[in-house]
Scaffold this motif. Structure first.
Motif: not given
Length: 103
Positions: A13-20, A26-28, A71-84
């Motif tokens: 979810l976090t990865f897709c929010l940032l990709t699209f 990332g904070f939002v 689940n909140s930590l998974s949002g942080i993981i999604g942001v980190i994956l997106f940055k990479i």
């Protein structure tokens, strides 16, 4: 297994929010993930109550604060994956030069 599942549940979810570009940064995206997690747990609690009415002493699914934290930590993981991914792949795709080839 449940811990790992909760840890990666909202990463896409976090990865897709940032990709699209559905969220500005990332904070939002992490805030959206943070507020999605209690919604999921609340729905799970209501599902347990409606399905079993707590007749059997223990419902087949549990509602834990650990799930919200993971689940909140998974949002942080999604942001980190997106940055990479953005640094390695997506930014390179945006720099592809346009050609004058007629289609």
């Amino acid at each position: 297994m449940q811990t790992v599942g909760n840890l990666i549940l909202l990463t896409p979810l976090t990865f897709c929010l940032l990709t699209f570009k559905l969220s500005k940064n990332g904070f939002v995206a992490m805030y959206i993930t943070f507020f999605t997690s209690p919604f999921i747990e609340s729905f799970q609690f209501l599902q347990n109550y409606v399905a079993t009415s707590f007749e059997y002493g223990e419902a087949y699914r549990s509602v834990d604060i650990d799930d919200i934290i993971l689940n909140s930590l998974s949002g942080i993981i999604g942001v980190i994956l997106f940055k990479i991914m953005n640094k390695k792949f997506i930014s390179k795709l945006n720099k592809v030069p346009e050609t004058d080839i007629p289609y």
